[in-house]
Design a protein around this motif. Sequence first.
Motif, short mmCIF file in Angstrom:
data_model
loop_
_atom_site.label_atom_id
_atom_site.label_comp_id
_atom_site.label_asym_id
_atom_site.label_seq_id
_atom_site.Cartn_x
_atom_site.Cartn_y
_atom_site.Cartn_z
N ASN A 172 0.81 -1.23 0.00
CA ASN A 172 0.00 0.00 0.00
C ASN A 172 0.84 1.27 0.00
O ASN A 172 0.50 2.26 0.64
N CYS A 173 1.95 1.25 -0.73
CA CYS A 173 2.83 2.42 -0.72
C CYS A 173 2.41 3.49 -1.72
O CYS A 173 3.06 4.52 -1.83
N ALA A 179 -0.64 6.07 -3.11
CA ALA A 179 -1.91 6.70 -2.73
C ALA A 179 -2.25 7.73 -3.80
O ALA A 179 -1.45 8.63 -4.07
N GLU A 180 -3.42 7.56 -4.42
CA GLU A 180 -3.85 8.48 -5.49
C GLU A 180 -2.78 8.57 -6.57
O GLU A 180 -2.39 9.65 -7.00
N GLU A 218 0.32 8.20 -6.53
CA GLU A 218 1.62 8.74 -6.16
C GLU A 218 2.17 7.94 -4.99
O GLU A 218 1.40 7.40 -4.19
N ASP A 262 3.19 7.15 -1.42
CA ASP A 262 2.74 7.73 -0.15
C ASP A 262 3.95 8.02 0.72
O ASP A 262 4.74 7.12 1.02
N GLN A 263 4.07 9.26 1.16
CA GLN A 263 5.28 9.67 1.87
C GLN A 263 5.50 8.85 3.14
O GLN A 263 6.60 8.38 3.40
N GLN A 264 4.45 8.67 3.90
CA GLN A 264 4.62 7.93 5.16
C GLN A 264 5.05 6.49 4.91
O GLN A 264 5.90 5.95 5.63
N GLN A 288 9.41 11.42 -2.99
CA GLN A 288 9.12 10.84 -1.69
C GLN A 288 10.35 10.14 -1.11
O GLN A 288 10.65 10.28 0.08
N LYS A 331 6.57 -1.10 -6.32
CA LYS A 331 6.32 -0.91 -4.88
C LYS A 331 7.49 -1.46 -4.05
O LYS A 331 7.27 -2.01 -2.97
#
Lengths: 280, 392
Positions: free
Chosen positions: B77-78, B80-81, B83, B85-87, B137, B328
């Motif tokens: 799940n890296c 999000a939308e 792009e 995900d930074q976290q 990121q 990913k």
Amino acid sequence: MIRGGLLLPLFLFAGSLTIGQENLFPLESDPGNGREVIKTRIFEGSGLWGYIDGGADIYMEYGFERVYVQDILLDGHPFTAEAYWMEDSRAAFGIFSVNRYRCTLNDSLAIPHCISPYQVLAVLGKYYLVLSDQEGSEAFAQIATKQLQSLQHRYLSDSIPLPEFFTGQEVRNRVKYLEGPLGILNGYPALSGLFEPFQAFSLFLLPLEGQHGPSVLARVDFKDPVSQNVLGKNLVQWEEEGEHKMMLQKRLDPFSLLFMMGNKADSVMLLPDLRHFEWD
Amino acid sequence: MGKNSSKLSRRGFFNLAAAGGLGAALTPLISKKGWSQDPQPKVKPATNVKDALTYDRTPDSMPGKYPGKVVQVYHENCMAENEPDQQAVDRMLETAMLELTGLTTLRDAWLHFVSPQDRIGLKVNPVAGKLLSTSHQIVRAVIAQLEGAGIPREQIVLWDRREFELHEAGFTAENYPGIRITGTEQQDAAGSFYDADGVLYGEKMIDKDWYYWAEVEEEYDAYTIPYMVNSGKYSYFSKICTQQLDKIINIPILKNAGASVTLCLKNLAYGCISNTGRLHKDLWSETCAQVCAFPPIRDKVVLNIADGIRGCFNGGPGANPQFITDYKTLLVGTDPVAVDRIGYEVVLKKRIDEGIQSEDQPRARQFMNMAQDLGLGIADLDRIGVKIIQMV
């Protein structure tokens, strides 16, 4: 040419380059057709390395003149248009055939083309055209197709001749034109080893998928009969080394060789024209 | 440059030709004993790689502190939308660093490789533009974690060959305040490659004390020279790596190059020297390996973080959207050869899954074997220890 809604054969026998193609690119703003050019860059010859770095090699292999890179608005949507002016229409088709992948086709387009979510590829004479939308918007394919429809009317005639067995309607959207080692490596890497001894060659290649696995039909053109001889011998050796391998070849002339590798039953089923062909 | 000269100058064997097969029905077609060969085999141009081998190795020399060790972090799940995900990326990098070093704090893990006194260069890859460059990121994650380890922001440099490509890919002062962003090839504010005296800005950025010589050359036209800096038989190392940095953290992006990969070694070799156009045709593999054997690279690259969050499996190294995929994945290690080898396996699997090729082609890994022979790392898969971590 386009007649009504019929899909015409994509590849006509060669005509001469006609007036108008030289002026096809760079695109100009055309408010009436919803086109506004924001920025234009040109890269010529070895300057292509400055644009796409190592990706330039294969364009050089096929014969590259220049590329017009334009940021444009089409009906308000931002696109990038790259028009690669290649040495000839065969080279443009070759680059296109290496890059097309999982294409959707539009019946209104008579030129070689490939529509995918983020990119539309097309061949317009000596131009290999790439329209890109980084956002992958739903309207992209529609807008890009409309632009190709307007451009192909200006494309008069400069098509590449396709050899026998590569012209049928069922094969024209799969045939590849590969030039040199880089063409093979990018277009059909499984044959890289077979062509390792050679420097200068080109081939039309048709990948086939049958019940018994992949097959391939290829017509190779060399610049010397020695190379043709070498390939012919290596094909025989390749077949001898495998119990289930099938290889057929035909020397068409001192420089050209037609061969088929894989499963004969599948190939003949997929290409009925080969049923009565007399191989060597 | 006319069409004939461009076509004639570029025809030639690109040294990635590989053995291959045609799927289940066919077996690899390797050039074998007894097979007919071209009567005029190609001779490789000479290079000065032996010069590189005369320099003593240092404790930081490749393959670094963990030869043959690669941490492969996959996060379902890296994204999000559409792009990264930074976290998620932060956590992936943290996990990789702790696993690689075996240390218990992130601060210690980073200080294992760098110190607050070091000038640290982050070697990114912006060549393919916004669509397929080293992700912001991962770069932000690296910067944040370096700062967390006490590295002053002003000690960090973001760099590559072309400063303008960095800007176009979003590596700007606005997006990275306080971080120096630089390239060997530069333009001024007016867009000129030349200063008021008619000297290329790039000419001032090459260090003529360090070079890769090869018996091959190409004449560049006026369009091309700003991107190559010089022609002739010498490729000079950038002053960025010879004089302006103490340590280099290599952050390439996971891309194919034909049946091979353009990853750690390529990002370093072709990113640190001038006059590279002449090297593609006959010395692609050799350049990837041999340039990295020279001390400005060999002794300064302390860490490789291969950004495989998003990469490509065909059409590389350019950005062809139909071939872009979300792997990913991050691949982290001190050994660039081992990281390249594992990255190659990731791309190969994708290419096979997508029907681009049917099986491994050993000649596509030639540059890794060359690098191994030069002592830069481990290319043999059975000697590489991969720690695979799955995150959700």
